[in-house]
Design an enzyme around this catalytic site. Structure first.
Site, PDB file in Angstrom:
ATOM      1  N   HIS A  33     -12.350  -7.932  63.312  1.00  0.00           N
ATOM      2  CA  HIS A  33     -11.235  -6.981  63.358  1.00  0.00           C
ATOM      3  C   HIS A  33     -10.594  -6.821  61.972  1.00  0.00           C
ATOM      4  CE1 HIS A  33      -7.599  -4.898  64.541  1.00  0.00           C
ATOM      5  NE2 HIS A  33      -6.885  -5.848  63.965  1.00  0.00           N
TER       6      HIS A  33
ATOM      7  N   HIS B 270      -9.416  -3.495  59.241  1.00  0.00           N
ATOM      8  CA  HIS B 270      -8.390  -3.331  58.195  1.00  0.00           C
ATOM      9  C   HIS B 270      -8.928  -3.257  56.769  1.00  0.00           C
ATOM     10  CE1 HIS B 270      -5.013  -3.558  60.927  1.00  0.00           C
ATOM     11  NE2 HIS B 270      -5.508  -4.654  61.487  1.00  0.00           N
TER      12      HIS B 270
ATOM     13  N   GLU C 148      -3.134   0.836  63.909  1.00  0.00           N
ATOM     14  CA  GLU C 148      -4.033   0.070  64.783  1.00  0.00           C
ATOM     15  C   GLU C 148      -4.800   0.961  65.758  1.00  0.00           C
ATOM     16  OE1 GLU C 148      -5.004  -3.000  64.656  1.00  0.00           O
ATOM     17  OE2 GLU C 148      -3.451  -4.145  63.636  1.00  0.00           O
TER      18      GLU C 148
ATOM     19  N   SER D  34     -12.574  -1.397  65.316  1.00  0.00           N
ATOM     20  CA  SER D  34     -13.256  -2.692  65.400  1.00  0.00           C
ATOM     21  C   SER D  34     -13.649  -3.019  66.835  1.00  0.00           C
ATOM     22  CB  SER D  34     -12.365  -3.802  64.826  1.00  0.00           C
ATOM     23  OG  SER D  34     -11.139  -3.861  65.526  1.00  0.00           O
TER      24      SER D  34
HETATM   25 FE   LIG Z   1      -4.898  -5.532  63.347  1.00  0.00          FE
END
Ligand SMILES: [Fe+2]
Length: 270
Positions: A150, A155, A196, A215
């Site tokens: 993730h 990110h 997100e 992700s």
């Molecule tokens: Fe996150």
């Protein structure tokens, strides 16, 4: 930065590695690398096992395919600049060097989830705090918590793009200005529904730009079936969300540029 103790982190009851002592031991060993990291020192490497490298290979290959169809162009451009390894878990040291050369953002290791204020606030210093452990091999496409898949595929790929990097930094400054727990909560919800789980329109097709969506194999396949609502910061700031399920409600910006302008304004005036 205050050192954070790995002892603080307990696995939730529904964690796939909860009843696997070997996994728990690996996690503790990997967490100890982040725990002992000192600001300014080189980031120590984690010696990932062949099994861990295999989890990364399976998940990153599958996600790369998903991204070609479901990720917004700015994310695809940024990830093409970062060029993550496919066949092994990347070291934060190398991801940090690459991202820093591209946008001036740093990636720093932490042993596990850090307090909300610390996580967001550090973004103001163009620094992203990342875990290093990887999800349990029995369920490569699921994790109940942020793991290196993730953090890096979601990110770090975003942070390799200049517009995203600026948004993260602005988010960090906004979080530091939150004057009450309620204000921080409102900020966190907007962060959740944008960086997100945000969606933007691209040639009449909804595309993902949020790290949580990008992700998650399952959620990338399914996000168009969610209740896709028009961009509304007021609603984002008050809507409840549950991190353990696919998001039933997502907010769609009419374009990437419009998302950037409105979100930047929200963060800079917060
Ligand atoms: Fe996150």
């Amino acid at each position: 930065m205050e050192p954070i103790s790995a002892q603080t982190f307990q696995l939730p009851d529904d964690h796939p590695g909860q009843h696997d002592p070997a996994y728990r031991a690996r996690r503790a060993a990997i967490a100890s690398v982040g725990e002992s990291y000192l600001e300014g020192e080189p980031i120590p490497d984690v010696h990932y096992t062949p099994e861990e490298d295999e989890v990364w290979r399976v998940v990153s290959t599958t996600l790369a395919d998903e991204h070609r169809r479901h990720a917004c162009r700015e994310y695809r451009d940024a990830s093409a600049r970062l060029v993550l390894p496919v066949d092994r878990v990347p070291q934060l040291r190398e991801v940090d060097q690459r991202v820093h050369a591209l946008t001036g953002f740093h990636i720093r290791p932490v042993p596990g989830l850090v307090p909300t204020m610390m996580f967001y606030g550090t973004l103001a210093d163009r620094t992203f705090l990342s875990t290093q452990y990887i999800r349990h091999h029995s369920v490569p496409f699921y994790t109940p918590e942020p793991d290196i898949v993730h953090e890096i595929i979601g990110h770090a790929n975003m942070l390799a793009g200049p517009e995203f990097a600026d948004l993260y930094e602005a988010a960090g400054h906004a979080s530091r200005r939150a004057s009450s727990p309620e204000a921080l909560e409102r900020f966190s919800r907007v962060f959740w529904f944008t960086l997100e789980f945000g969606v933007v329109m691209e040639s009449d097709d909804p595309k993902a730009y949020g790290a949580g969506l990008l992700s998650s194999f399952g959620e990338l396949e399914a996000f168009r079936d969610a209740d896709l609502r028009e961009w509304d910061l007021e609603e984002m700031g008050t809507l409840e969300y549950d991190i353990t399920h696919y998001q039933p409600v997502l907010f769609v910006a009419p374009s990437f540029d419009s998302m950037y302008d409105r979100l930047m304004e929200f963060f800079t005036t917060f």
